[in-house]
Design a protein around this motif. Structure first.
Motif, PDB file in Angstrom:
ATOM      1  N   ASN A 285       1.007  -1.067   0.399  1.00 17.11           N
ATOM      2  CA  ASN A 285      -0.104   0.367   0.033  1.00 17.11           C
ATOM      3  C   ASN A 285       0.552   1.067  -0.308  1.00 17.11           C
ATOM      4  O   ASN A 285       1.831   1.398   1.039  1.00 17.11           O
ATOM      5  CB  ASN A 285      -0.695   0.112   1.477  1.00 17.11           C
ATOM      6  N   PRO A 286       0.435   2.365  -0.942  1.00 19.21           N
ATOM      7  CA  PRO A 286       1.944   3.546  -1.269  1.00 19.21           C
ATOM      8  C   PRO A 286       1.280   4.220   0.176  1.00 19.21           C
ATOM      9  O   PRO A 286      -0.051   4.364  -0.065  1.00 19.21           O
ATOM     10  CB  PRO A 286       1.065   3.769  -2.450  1.00 19.21           C
ATOM     11  N   SER A 287       2.685   4.919   0.561  1.00 17.12           N
ATOM     12  CA  SER A 287       2.317   5.581   1.534  1.00 17.12           C
ATOM     13  C   SER A 287       3.248   7.018   1.709  1.00 17.12           C
ATOM     14  O   SER A 287       3.938   7.254   0.832  1.00 17.12           O
ATOM     15  CB  SER A 287       2.438   4.809   3.433  1.00 17.12           C
ATOM     16  N   SER A 288       2.717   7.690   2.482  1.00 18.28           N
ATOM     17  CA  SER A 288       3.671   8.501   2.138  1.00 18.28           C
ATOM     18  C   SER A 288       5.102   8.416   2.571  1.00 18.28           C
ATOM     19  O   SER A 288       6.687   9.075   2.402  1.00 18.28           O
ATOM     20  CB  SER A 288       3.951   9.598   3.017  1.00 18.28           C
ATOM     21  N   GLY A 289       5.561   7.731   3.054  1.00 17.74           N
ATOM     22  CA  GLY A 289       6.859   6.590   4.187  1.00 17.74           C
ATOM     23  C   GLY A 289       7.752   5.679   2.420  1.00 17.74           C
ATOM     24  O   GLY A 289       8.161   5.525   3.253  1.00 17.74           O
ATOM     25  N   ASP A 290       7.106   5.659   2.153  1.00 19.40           N
ATOM     26  CA  ASP A 290       7.329   4.340   0.749  1.00 19.40           C
ATOM     27  C   ASP A 290       8.194   5.860   0.179  1.00 19.40           C
ATOM     28  O   ASP A 290       8.205   6.212  -0.023  1.00 19.40           O
ATOM     29  CB  ASP A 290       6.392   4.211   0.070  1.00 19.40           C
ATOM     30  N   LEU A 291       9.251   5.024  -0.650  1.00 15.05           N
ATOM     31  CA  LEU A 291      10.638   5.324  -1.254  1.00 15.05           C
ATOM     32  C   LEU A 291      10.640   4.624  -2.793  1.00 15.05           C
ATOM     33  O   LEU A 291      10.588   3.352  -3.033  1.00 15.05           O
ATOM     34  CB  LEU A 291      12.070   4.683  -0.569  1.00 15.05           C
ATOM     35  N   TRP A 292      10.475   6.059  -2.922  1.00 14.03           N
ATOM     36  CA  TRP A 292       9.788   5.669  -4.324  1.00 14.03           C
ATOM     37  C   TRP A 292      11.190   5.530  -5.825  1.00 14.03           C
ATOM     38  O   TRP A 292      12.149   6.833  -5.764  1.00 14.03           O
ATOM     39  CB  TRP A 292       9.191   6.760  -5.602  1.00 14.03           C
ATOM     40  N   SER A 293      11.541   4.780  -6.826  1.00 13.30           N
ATOM     41  CA  SER A 293      12.538   5.092  -7.470  1.00 13.30           C
ATOM     42  C   SER A 293      12.080   5.745  -9.084  1.00 13.30           C
ATOM     43  O   SER A 293      10.970   6.290  -8.723  1.00 13.30           O
ATOM     44  CB  SER A 293      12.686   3.497  -8.234  1.00 13.30           C
ATOM     45  N   TYR A 294      13.408   5.909  -9.869  1.00 13.11           N
ATOM     46  CA  TYR A 294      12.697   6.530 -10.755  1.00 13.11           C
ATOM     47  C   TYR A 294      10.920   6.048 -11.975  1.00 13.11           C
ATOM     48  O   TYR A 294      10.692   6.722 -12.407  1.00 13.11           O
ATOM     49  CB  TYR A 294      13.880   6.596 -12.301  1.00 13.11           C
ATOM     50  N   ALA A 295      11.161   4.651 -11.726  1.00 12.28           N
ATOM     51  CA  ALA A 295       9.859   4.028 -12.847  1.00 12.28           C
ATOM     52  C   ALA A 295       8.802   4.464 -11.298  1.00 12.28           C
ATOM     53  O   ALA A 295       8.253   4.395 -12.428  1.00 12.28           O
ATOM     54  CB  ALA A 295      10.048   2.547 -12.122  1.00 12.28           C
ATOM     55  N   GLU A 296       8.215   4.571 -10.478  1.00 14.39           N
ATOM     56  CA  GLU A 296       8.091   4.992  -9.749  1.00 14.39           C
ATOM     57  C   GLU A 296       7.468   6.451 -10.097  1.00 14.39           C
ATOM     58  O   GLU A 296       6.138   6.847  -9.728  1.00 14.39           O
ATOM     59  CB  GLU A 296       7.572   4.634  -8.296  1.00 14.39           C
ATOM     60  N   ILE A 297       8.343   7.338  -9.879  1.00 16.86           N
ATOM     61  CA  ILE A 297       8.257   8.471  -9.974  1.00 16.86           C
ATOM     62  C   ILE A 297       7.781   8.993 -11.428  1.00 16.86           C
ATOM     63  O   ILE A 297       6.816   9.913 -11.855  1.00 16.86           O
ATOM     64  CB  ILE A 297       8.875   9.306 -10.246  1.00 16.86           C
ATOM     65  N   ALA A 298       8.455   8.000 -13.113  1.00 15.15           N
ATOM     66  CA  ALA A 298       7.231   8.082 -13.822  1.00 15.15           C
ATOM     67  C   ALA A 298       5.932   7.358 -14.198  1.00 15.15           C
ATOM     68  O   ALA A 298       5.470   8.499 -14.457  1.00 15.15           O
ATOM     69  CB  ALA A 298       8.030   7.216 -14.662  1.00 15.15           C
ATOM     70  N   ARG A 299       5.802   6.079 -12.993  1.00 14.36           N
ATOM     71  CA  ARG A 299       4.096   6.129 -12.918  1.00 14.36           C
ATOM     72  C   ARG A 299       3.300   7.749 -12.598  1.00 14.36           C
ATOM     73  O   ARG A 299       2.333   7.703 -12.872  1.00 14.36           O
ATOM     74  CB  ARG A 299       3.918   4.870 -12.492  1.00 14.36           C
ATOM     75  N   HIS A 300       3.909   8.164 -11.615  1.00 16.79           N
ATOM     76  CA  HIS A 300       2.872   9.209 -11.282  1.00 16.79           C
ATOM     77  C   HIS A 300       2.972  10.011 -11.666  1.00 16.79           C
ATOM     78  O   HIS A 300       2.079  10.650 -11.710  1.00 16.79           O
ATOM     79  CB  HIS A 300       4.272   9.183  -9.593  1.00 16.79           C
ATOM     80  N   ILE A 301       3.615  10.840 -12.385  1.00 15.34           N
ATOM     81  CA  ILE A 301       4.035  11.717 -14.046  1.00 15.34           C
ATOM     82  C   ILE A 301       3.385  11.487 -14.847  1.00 15.34           C
ATOM     83  O   ILE A 301       3.019  12.116 -15.184  1.00 15.34           O
ATOM     84  CB  ILE A 301       5.028  12.655 -13.108  1.00 15.34           C
ATOM     85  N   GLY A 302       2.980  10.198 -15.636  1.00 14.12           N
ATOM     86  CA  GLY A 302       2.727   9.979 -16.522  1.00 14.12           C
ATOM     87  C   GLY A 302       3.630   9.727 -17.462  1.00 14.12           C
ATOM     88  O   GLY A 302       3.744  10.521 -18.478  1.00 14.12           O
ATOM     89  N   VAL A 303       4.905   9.793 -17.524  1.00 16.17           N
ATOM     90  CA  VAL A 303       5.996  10.050 -18.264  1.00 16.17           C
ATOM     91  C   VAL A 303       7.231   8.614 -18.426  1.00 16.17           C
ATOM     92  O   VAL A 303       6.949   7.566 -17.176  1.00 16.17           O
ATOM     93  CB  VAL A 303       7.371  11.225 -17.994  1.00 16.17           C
ATOM     94  N   GLN A 304       7.675   8.798 -19.272  1.00 20.94           N
ATOM     95  CA  GLN A 304       9.074   7.668 -19.470  1.00 20.94           C
ATOM     96  C   GLN A 304      10.007   7.441 -18.187  1.00 20.94           C
ATOM     97  O   GLN A 304      10.323   8.911 -17.882  1.00 20.94           O
ATOM     98  CB  GLN A 304       9.541   7.609 -20.451  1.00 20.94           C
ATOM     99  N   THR A 305      10.338   6.392 -17.913  1.00 24.21           N
ATOM    100  CA  THR A 305      11.576   6.204 -16.989  1.00 24.21           C
ATOM    101  C   THR A 305      12.374   7.742 -17.389  1.00 24.21           C
ATOM    102  O   THR A 305      13.351   7.854 -16.413  1.00 24.21           O
ATOM    103  CB  THR A 305      12.300   4.910 -16.633  1.00 24.21           C
ATOM    104  N   ASP A 306      13.186   7.507 -18.517  1.00 24.07           N
ATOM    105  CA  ASP A 306      14.139   7.817 -19.004  1.00 24.07           C
ATOM    106  C   ASP A 306      13.669   9.570 -18.592  1.00 24.07           C
ATOM    107  O   ASP A 306      15.079  10.252 -18.435  1.00 24.07           O
ATOM    108  CB  ASP A 306      14.671   7.890 -20.731  1.00 24.07           C
ATOM    109  N   THR A 307      12.337  10.152 -18.957  1.00 24.59           N
ATOM    110  CA  THR A 307      12.548  11.445 -18.799  1.00 24.59           C
ATOM    111  C   THR A 307      13.168  12.157 -17.316  1.00 24.59           C
ATOM    112  O   THR A 307      13.311  12.856 -17.334  1.00 24.59           O
ATOM    113  CB  THR A 307      11.105  11.848 -18.940  1.00 24.59           C
ATOM    114  N   VAL A 308      12.684  11.152 -16.251  1.00 24.70           N
ATOM    115  CA  VAL A 308      12.436  11.070 -14.570  1.00 24.70           C
ATOM    116  C   VAL A 308      13.659  11.678 -14.776  1.00 24.70           C
ATOM    117  O   VAL A 308      14.913  12.070 -14.164  1.00 24.70           O
ATOM    118  CB  VAL A 308      12.608   9.998 -13.792  1.00 24.70           C
ATOM    119  N   ARG A 309      15.455  10.833 -15.628  1.00 26.09           N
ATOM    120  CA  ARG A 309      16.613  10.570 -15.122  1.00 26.09           C
ATOM    121  C   ARG A 309      16.554  11.240 -15.697  1.00 26.09           C
ATOM    122  O   ARG A 309      17.811  11.989 -15.018  1.00 26.09           O
ATOM    123  CB  ARG A 309      17.694   9.093 -15.940  1.00 26.09           C
ATOM    124  N   ASN A 310      16.573  11.524 -16.784  1.00 21.27           N
ATOM    125  CA  ASN A 310      17.161  13.479 -17.456  1.00 21.27           C
ATOM    126  C   ASN A 310      16.859  14.700 -16.968  1.00 21.27           C
ATOM    127  O   ASN A 310      17.242  15.310 -16.712  1.00 21.27           O
ATOM    128  CB  ASN A 310      16.701  13.257 -19.368  1.00 21.27           C
TER     129      ASN A 310
END
Length: 65
Positions: A3-28
Motif C-alpha cells: 500500500n503506497p504511503s507517504s513513507g514509501d521510497l520511490w525509484s525512477y519508475a514509480e516517479i515516472a508512473r506518478h507523473i505519466g512520463v517515461q522512466t528516462d524522462t525522470v532520469r533526464n
C-alpha cells in the motif's frame, strides 16, 4: 510495500508512473537538476525519494499546469 504511503521510497519508475512520463524522462530531469536530491541512496547506489517529496515536487515541476 503493497500500500503506497507517504513513507514509501520511490525509484525512477514509480516517479515516472506518478507523473505519466517515461522512466528516462525522470532520469533526464535529475541529470538536468530538475528533480529534487534523493532522500536516500540504497546500498547498490540507486536513488530513492519519499512519496511526499515526489508529490510536492510534481505539483511544481517544469511544465506542470
Amino acid at each position: 510495500m503493497s500500500n503506497p504511503s507517504s513513507g514509501d521510497l520511490w525509484s525512477y519508475a514509480e516517479i515516472a508512473r506518478h507523473i505519466g512520463v517515461q522512466t528516462d524522462t525522470v532520469r533526464n530531469y535529475r541529470r538536468h537538476g530538475l528533480l529534487p536530491d534523493p532522500d536516500f541512496v540504497d546500498r547498490a547506489g540507486h536513488p530513492r525519494w519519499y512519496a511526499d517529496t515526489v508529490r510536492a515536487w510534481a505539483r511544481r515541476r517544469p511544465g506542470h499546469r
